[in-house]
Design a protein around this motif. Structure first.
Motif, PDB file in Angstrom:
ATOM      1  N   TYR A 230      -2.570   4.590   4.766  1.00 36.41           N
ATOM      2  CA  TYR A 230      -2.605   4.000   3.333  1.00 36.41           C
ATOM      3  C   TYR A 230      -1.570   2.294   3.987  1.00 36.41           C
TER       4      TYR A 230
ATOM      5  N   MET B 200       1.013  -1.246  -0.204  1.00 30.65           N
ATOM      6  CA  MET B 200       0.334  -0.031  -0.427  1.00 30.65           C
ATOM      7  C   MET B 200       0.821   1.176   0.037  1.00 30.65           C
TER       8      MET B 200
ATOM      9  N   HIS C  76      -6.267   7.518  -3.785  1.00 34.66           N
ATOM     10  CA  HIS C  76      -6.829   6.859  -3.934  1.00 34.66           C
ATOM     11  C   HIS C  76      -8.689   6.861  -3.212  1.00 34.66           C
TER      12      HIS C  76
ATOM     13  N   THR D 179      -8.395  -3.251   6.652  1.00 35.41           N
ATOM     14  CA  THR D 179      -8.529  -1.850   6.594  1.00 35.41           C
ATOM     15  C   THR D 179      -9.429  -1.836   5.204  1.00 35.41           C
ATOM     16  N   LEU D 180      -9.399  -2.493   4.295  1.00 33.03           N
ATOM     17  CA  LEU D 180      -9.770  -2.795   3.126  1.00 33.03           C
ATOM     18  C   LEU D 180     -10.735  -3.345   2.703  1.00 33.03           C
TER      19      LEU D 180
ATOM     20  N   HIS E 261     -11.488  -3.041  -8.360  1.00 34.03           N
ATOM     21  CA  HIS E 261     -10.262  -1.989  -7.840  1.00 34.03           C
ATOM     22  C   HIS E 261      -9.150  -1.881  -8.591  1.00 34.03           C
TER      23      HIS E 261
ATOM     24  N   VAL F  58      -9.009   3.507  -1.063  1.00 36.21           N
ATOM     25  CA  VAL F  58      -8.558   3.476  -0.193  1.00 36.21           C
ATOM     26  C   VAL F  58      -8.809   4.209   0.975  1.00 36.21           C
TER      27      VAL F  58
ATOM     28  N   ALA G  68     -12.162   3.395   2.429  1.00 36.56           N
ATOM     29  CA  ALA G  68     -12.578   2.256   2.742  1.00 36.56           C
ATOM     30  C   ALA G  68     -11.735   2.501   4.709  1.00 36.56           C
ATOM     31  N   VAL G  69     -10.999   3.385   5.025  1.00 37.81           N
ATOM     32  CA  VAL G  69     -10.031   3.578   6.007  1.00 37.81           C
ATOM     33  C   VAL G  69     -11.282   5.304   6.879  1.00 37.81           C
TER      34      VAL G  69
ATOM     35  N   TYR H 173      -7.385  -8.429  -0.861  1.00 41.38           N
ATOM     36  CA  TYR H 173      -7.358  -7.160  -0.217  1.00 41.38           C
ATOM     37  C   TYR H 173      -7.390  -7.121   1.583  1.00 41.38           C
TER      38      TYR H 173
ATOM     39  N   VAL I 118      -5.814  -1.266  -5.999  1.00 35.72           N
ATOM     40  CA  VAL I 118      -6.286  -2.621  -4.957  1.00 35.72           C
ATOM     41  C   VAL I 118      -4.937  -3.972  -5.976  1.00 35.72           C
TER      42      VAL I 118
END
Length: 633
Positions: A375, A262, A290, A430-431, A455, A293, A296-297, A500, A458
């Motif tokens: 990340y 990442m 991105h 996290t993803l 994605h 990402v 997702a976080v 992921y 990723v």
């Protein structure tokens, strides 16, 4: 008269206890070529101190006793009329020079005492690493009680030895309590520490343990059948000793590279970036990221990038979706924030670009450190604080920015140290919200009629083959829909799950092998090794009856492992077949092994041919013995 004399001999033999002592309680021990033991040294020894002045030096006169000149033999009496025969050898080198005679002496032992000095660490390490592994299988086979005695006081002891881990100033030269205790566990022994050989420690501590085992030994001999008591222990018919099967080779798995992948995406994955950051005061470009990402976080980025695109009270060039008192005052979207096909300075073209304005000056200065923290999984708080301190040189400003970053991530100070918060901060997780989700998906895989969204950012970061496929001049780089052939939808979904989440849990052996083949196809080595571990775990968990009746062909698994470059699994399966030779050798597919593989399996097979031959001879002798007894009757 002869009958009475024989009865007295049998009774005398029954009321005797054989003790074998190995090792030296004196620092330095006995080296090669030195005199084994003089009577003066013997009288200062552990067992002699316990037996007292009644001990007599000389070979034992009991029937069937085995004599060895390397052992100092002496006898005494305990409990009134019980004869104790002690064979003491302080030199461990005898196990290398004359192992056969030592084994014969050990076979007669009712109790085994192993001694060492706590101030002689080198001798202890030789015993632990060289001789204990040789004794361990024999002791388990015979079931002889073992007493491990550590004699002497450590340099930091002023009384009984302290077992506190802090009292370890002299561990470089002395044997720690923990190492002696671990050796006793390995040998199945009772562990004792005697600071000195005075009457208190020898009589009260060592003597009580030794007397307990002697009483148990006498009870066991009293319960034996009369015909066994009359038998000679040396000439008694013993079954052959079966060695333990060879240990299966380990499967080594590389450490996770999720955080590094990442980080690479943030540093070099600008081709797939769809979020641009600009300074609020100067409009200068700060960096790229991105959206998948970030969303997702952080729930804040999800609301900022996916919320309703309504314009509220425009200020200069910005449209701010902000709430008073919230983290939304840190960032805002640029007016006309979503732009299609925006050409960038690096020459690449993106289908969708969101521009964000960083309004907070501290966040503007440390945007790169903040994005790196996000990340890498948003869990390395200590590293983030160190990076901010090096950047800002102001502890007050660092504290303020840390609180703002926590508000962006939706984590306050009170909840960041709870177990649930720690579980949510694991980097590879996290993803997990992006897996098989259409949120910011820019590619769709068609696998056996199934639609699997993904994605590119990723995939490129986690898989080199995907990076080449989506970054080069291939058709996949220009197409949103990518067909996948030769792989089932469940297998490819498990492959994507690893990319992921950095984890893989196949449901069966066949599913694990299918994912292994897919991992080899896309050159993801760590996933391939994880699948190898899964296959080994599933096979090892099968009992022998299920292994014999299962429809899974281990031989064909071996063929597939070799075909798909799973070298560790290939070697492991060869050892597994050898360890279960009696099961697999009767299966039809055993003939599919190559000549080289069959030779290796025959060399490693368990039980060995020699043991089976000894077992056959033992059974024949047993049958002859029974027939002879029937004739006598």
């Amino acid at each position: 008269m002869r009958r009475r004399a024989a009865e007295r001999t049998r009774c005398h033999h029954k009321m005797s206890i054989h003790i074998v002592a190995l090792g030296s309680e004196c620092p330095g021990g006995v080296g090669p070529g030195e005199e084994i033991m003089g009577q003066g040294q013997l009288q200062g020894g552990l067992l002699w101190s316990y037996l007292g002045h009644g001990a007599l030096v000389g070979p034992c006169e009991l029937e069937g006793s085995v004599h060895n000149p390397a052992f100092m033999e002496y006898t005494s009496r305990v409990f009134g009329d019980v004869t104790v025969v002690v064979r003491d050898c302080p030199s461990w080198d005898l196990l290398d020079s004359d192992w056969t005679s030592v084994r014969k002496v050990l076979e007669q032992a009712d109790i085994l005492v192993i001694k060492y000095s706590v101030t002689d660490k080198l001798a202890f390490q030789q015993v632990r690493n060289g001789y204990a592994p040789r004794l361990r299988p024999l002791l388990r086979h015979w079931g002889v009680p073992v007493i491990l005695v550590a004699v002497g006081a450590r340099l930091n002891d002023e009384g009984p030895p302290c077992t506190c881990p802090l009292c370890a100033s002299d561990w470089s030269s002395s044997v720690p309590h923990s190492e002696g205790l671990q050796l006793s566990r390995d040998l199945g022994a009772t562990y004792l520490e005697l600071p000195s050989l005075n009457h208190v420690f020898v009589g009260r501590y060592f003597g009580s343990v030794l007397e307990y085992f002697m009483i148990q030994c006498l009870k066991h001999k009293a319960k034996e059948r009369p015909d066994k008591r009359r038998g000679n222990k040396v000439n008694e018919l013993r079954p052959p000793f079966l060695e333990q099967p060879a240990r299966l080779p380990p499967i080594r798995v590389e450490e996770s590279s999720f955080s590094q992948d990442m980080q690479w995406l943030l540093e070099r994955g600008v081709q797939f970036a769809d979020v641009a950051f600009y300074a609020g005061d100067s409009g200068k470009e700060l960096g790229w990221a991105h959206a998948a990402v970030l969303c997702a976080v952080s729930p804040y980025f999800r609301q900022l990038l996916l919320g309703p695109k309504t314009r509220e009270r425009p200020q200069s060039r910005c449209v701010c979706r902000e709430r008073e008192g919230g983290p939304h005052s840190l960032l805002s979207t640029w007016d006309g924030s979503i732009i299609d096909d925006l050409p960038r300075s690096d020459g690449h073209v993106t289908g969708r670009l969101t521009r964000l304005v960083v309004k907070d000056p501290l966040l503007c200065m440390c945007l790169w450190e903040t994005l790196m923290f996000i990340y890498r999984g948003a869990w390395e708080w200590e590293h983030l604080q160190e990076a901010l301190e090096e950047r800002l040189k102001n502890s007050l400003a660092v504290g303020q920015l840390m609180e703002r970053i926590r508000s962006i991530l939706g984590r306050d100070r009170s909840s960041r140290d709870t177990p649930s918060a720690r579980a949510a901060q694991l980097g590879p997780q996290t993803l997990v919200n992006l897996f098989n989700s259409p949120l910011y998906s820019d590619v769709i895989f068609m696998v056996q009629g199934s639609v699997l969204p993904a994605h590119r950012a990723v995939l490129v970061a986690r898989c080199d083959v995907m990076a080449a496929m989506f970054s080069g001049k291939y058709a996949e780089a220009r197409s949103r829909v990518v067909p996948i052939h030769g792989v089932s939808s469940d297998t490819f979904l498990s492959f994507l799950e690893y990319l992921y989440t950095d984890s893989c849990c196949p449901a069966s052996v066949l599913q694990a092998m299918a994912v292994l083949v897919c991992a080899e196809m896309y050159q993801v080595k760590r996933l391939q090794h994880l699948c190898e571990v899964c296959v080994c775990a599933y096979l090892q968990s099968m009992p022998s009856r299920e292994l014999a009746s299962t429809g899974i062909s281990v031989i064909r698994l071996l063929r597939r492992a070799k075909c798909h470059n799973a070298e560790q699994l290939y070697v492991w399966l060869l050892h597994f077949i050898a360890n279960n030779y009696l099961i697999f050798s009767h299966k039809p597919d055993f003939l599919e092994l190559s000549e080289e593989e069959r030779e290796q399996v025959e060399r490693l097979r368990w039980p060995s041919r020699g043991y089976l031959q000894e077992l056959s001879e033992y059974q024949q002798r047993r049958r002859k013995l029974r027939k002879s007894r029937c004739i006598v009757m």
